[in-house]
Design an enzyme around this catalytic site. Structure first.
Site, PDB file in Angstrom:
ATOM      1  N   PHE A 142      57.405  77.737 -25.780  1.00 19.20           N
ATOM      2  CA  PHE A 142      57.050  78.063 -24.378  1.00 19.20           C
ATOM      3  C   PHE A 142      55.657  77.959 -24.034  1.00 19.20           C
ATOM      4  O   PHE A 142      55.379  78.066 -22.656  1.00 19.20           O
ATOM      5  CB  PHE A 142      57.506  79.450 -24.204  1.00 19.20           C
ATOM      6  CG  PHE A 142      56.761  80.493 -25.190  1.00 19.20           C
ATOM      7  CD1 PHE A 142      55.716  81.166 -24.568  1.00 19.20           C
ATOM      8  CD2 PHE A 142      57.263  80.817 -26.363  1.00 19.20           C
ATOM      9  CE1 PHE A 142      54.708  81.898 -25.416  1.00 19.20           C
ATOM     10  CE2 PHE A 142      56.524  81.820 -27.095  1.00 19.20           C
ATOM     11  CZ  PHE A 142      55.332  82.383 -26.831  1.00 19.20           C
ATOM     12  N   THR A 153      55.569  93.341 -24.062  1.00 22.01           N
ATOM     13  CA  THR A 153      55.798  92.015 -23.582  1.00 22.01           C
ATOM     14  C   THR A 153      57.177  91.746 -22.785  1.00 22.01           C
ATOM     15  O   THR A 153      57.253  91.110 -21.672  1.00 22.01           O
ATOM     16  CB  THR A 153      55.800  91.088 -24.700  1.00 22.01           C
ATOM     17  OG1 THR A 153      54.634  91.276 -25.468  1.00 22.01           O
ATOM     18  CG2 THR A 153      55.493  89.555 -24.191  1.00 22.01           C
ATOM     19  N   LYS A 205      48.904  88.592 -13.081  1.00 18.03           N
ATOM     20  CA  LYS A 205      49.239  87.226 -13.215  1.00 18.03           C
ATOM     21  C   LYS A 205      49.851  86.825 -11.819  1.00 18.03           C
ATOM     22  O   LYS A 205      50.316  87.485 -11.131  1.00 18.03           O
ATOM     23  CB  LYS A 205      50.396  87.221 -14.521  1.00 18.03           C
ATOM     24  CG  LYS A 205      49.870  87.466 -16.020  1.00 18.03           C
ATOM     25  CD  LYS A 205      50.917  87.370 -16.928  1.00 18.03           C
ATOM     26  CE  LYS A 205      50.638  87.522 -18.328  1.00 18.03           C
ATOM     27  NZ  LYS A 205      51.457  87.248 -19.157  1.00 18.03           N
ATOM     28  N   GLU A 221      37.561  88.219 -24.707  1.00 17.03           N
ATOM     29  CA  GLU A 221      38.313  88.174 -23.553  1.00 17.03           C
ATOM     30  C   GLU A 221      37.414  88.480 -22.232  1.00 17.03           C
ATOM     31  O   GLU A 221      37.307  87.623 -21.216  1.00 17.03           O
ATOM     32  CB  GLU A 221      39.495  88.737 -23.478  1.00 17.03           C
ATOM     33  CG  GLU A 221      40.433  88.212 -24.398  1.00 17.03           C
ATOM     34  CD  GLU A 221      41.830  88.693 -24.561  1.00 17.03           C
ATOM     35  OE1 GLU A 221      42.214  89.625 -23.677  1.00 17.03           O
ATOM     36  OE2 GLU A 221      42.643  88.249 -25.087  1.00 17.03           O
TER      37      GLU A 221
HETATM   38  N1  UDP Z   1      55.350  84.770 -23.553  1.00 23.56           N
HETATM   39  C1  UDP Z   1      56.375  83.752 -23.144  1.00 23.56           C
HETATM   40  N2  UDP Z   1      57.580  83.936 -24.008  1.00 23.56           N
HETATM   41  C2  UDP Z   1      57.455  84.571 -25.043  1.00 23.56           C
HETATM   42  C3  UDP Z   1      56.316  85.076 -25.708  1.00 23.56           C
HETATM   43  C4  UDP Z   1      55.256  85.194 -24.746  1.00 23.56           C
HETATM   44  O1  UDP Z   1      56.493  83.274 -22.287  1.00 23.56           O
HETATM   45  O2  UDP Z   1      58.415  84.609 -25.874  1.00 23.56           O
HETATM   46  C5  UDP Z   1      54.137  84.741 -22.830  1.00 23.56           C
HETATM   47  C6  UDP Z   1      53.924  86.098 -21.810  1.00 23.56           C
HETATM   48  O3  UDP Z   1      53.723  85.805 -20.539  1.00 23.56           O
HETATM   49  C7  UDP Z   1      53.081  86.923 -22.804  1.00 23.56           C
HETATM   50  C8  UDP Z   1      52.245  85.950 -23.062  1.00 23.56           C
HETATM   51  O4  UDP Z   1      52.876  84.624 -23.387  1.00 23.56           O
HETATM   52  O5  UDP Z   1      52.757  88.070 -21.922  1.00 23.56           O
HETATM   53  C9  UDP Z   1      51.054  86.228 -24.219  1.00 23.56           C
HETATM   54  O6  UDP Z   1      52.151  86.734 -25.326  1.00 23.56           O
HETATM   55  P1  UDP Z   1      51.600  87.776 -26.315  1.00 23.56           P
HETATM   56  O7  UDP Z   1      52.511  87.704 -27.444  1.00 23.56           O
HETATM   57  O8  UDP Z   1      50.323  87.744 -26.545  1.00 23.56           O
HETATM   58  O9  UDP Z   1      52.182  89.173 -25.321  1.00 23.56           O
HETATM   59  P2  UDP Z   1      51.376  90.242 -24.572  1.00 23.56           P
HETATM   60  O10 UDP Z   1      49.997  90.500 -25.490  1.00 23.56           O
HETATM   61  O11 UDP Z   1      51.168  89.548 -23.088  1.00 23.56           O
HETATM   62  O12 UDP Z   1      52.387  91.298 -24.552  1.00 23.56           O
END
Ligand code: UDP
Ligand code: MG
Length: 153
Positions: free
Chosen positions: A57, A91, A9, A126
């Site tokens: 968000f 995450t 990222k 993806e």
């Molecule tokens: N994200 C965020 N706020 C949140 C949850 C997720 O900004 O409360 C962003 C974060 O960059 C995350 C992305 O959204 O990596 C995708 O979310 P996902 O739940 O798919 O998590 P990941 O698969 O990336 O762990």
């Protein structure tokens, strides 16, 4: 062998962590079959984060992901989707386990340095979202002889 998508990222690009992150995946034994720098646009982000489109968000996430280029990786290996998620960590980076990429390099829920496909089904959508077929490279990796047992190769 399974394939999965990683995006390094904008926060990691800005912080000079690209080499370190790629190295973590390489050292795990994952095979790099695709790699490119890309600047993401709104259309691809709406598709990629469709499951988050109605979250408060989302706009911030989208602006963050457009704020500088990202590095897209396609990684291959036995059960690669799960293996890459384990190396990535959860995450919320400040709570991610030490030894994971997010655990070692990030503090934020949003700026958590990498994206990794969360299931085989996601990975199958993806990888082609970010790579054309001619950008995926099939080749013999001699290291597999040491990374896997004979019946796993
Ligand atoms: N994200 C965020 N706020 C949140 C949850 C997720 O900004 O409360 C962003 C974060 O960059 C995350 C992305 O959204 O990596 C995708 O979310 P996902 O739940 O798919 O998590 P990941 O698969 O990336 O762990
Ligand atoms: Mg996700």
């Amino acid at each position: 062998m399974e394939r999965t998508l990683v995006l390094i990222k904008p926060d990691a690009v800005q912080r000079g962590l690209v080499g370190e992150i790629i190295s973590r995946f390489e050292k795990k034994g994952l095979k790099l079959v695709g790699l490119k720098m890309m600047t993401l646009d709104e259309a691809v982000l709406r598709e990629h984060y469709a499951h988050l489109a109605d979250k408060p968000f989302f706009e911030g996430l989208s602006n963050f992901m457009k704020s500088s280029p990202v590095i897209a990786l396609c990684l291959e290996g036995l059960e690669a989707v799960d293996a890459v998620r384990l190396v990535t960590g959860i995450t919320k980076a400040r709570e991610a386990d030490g030894g994971t990429i997010r655990g070692d390099f990030a503090m934020s829920v949003s700026c958590n340095v990498v994206h990794a496909s969360d299931s085989r089904e996601s990975a199958e959508k993806e990888v082609p979202r970010f790579f054309n077929p001619d950008e995926i490279h099939e080749y013999f990796k001699s290291e597999y002889v040491h990374v896997y047992a004979e019946d796993e190769r």
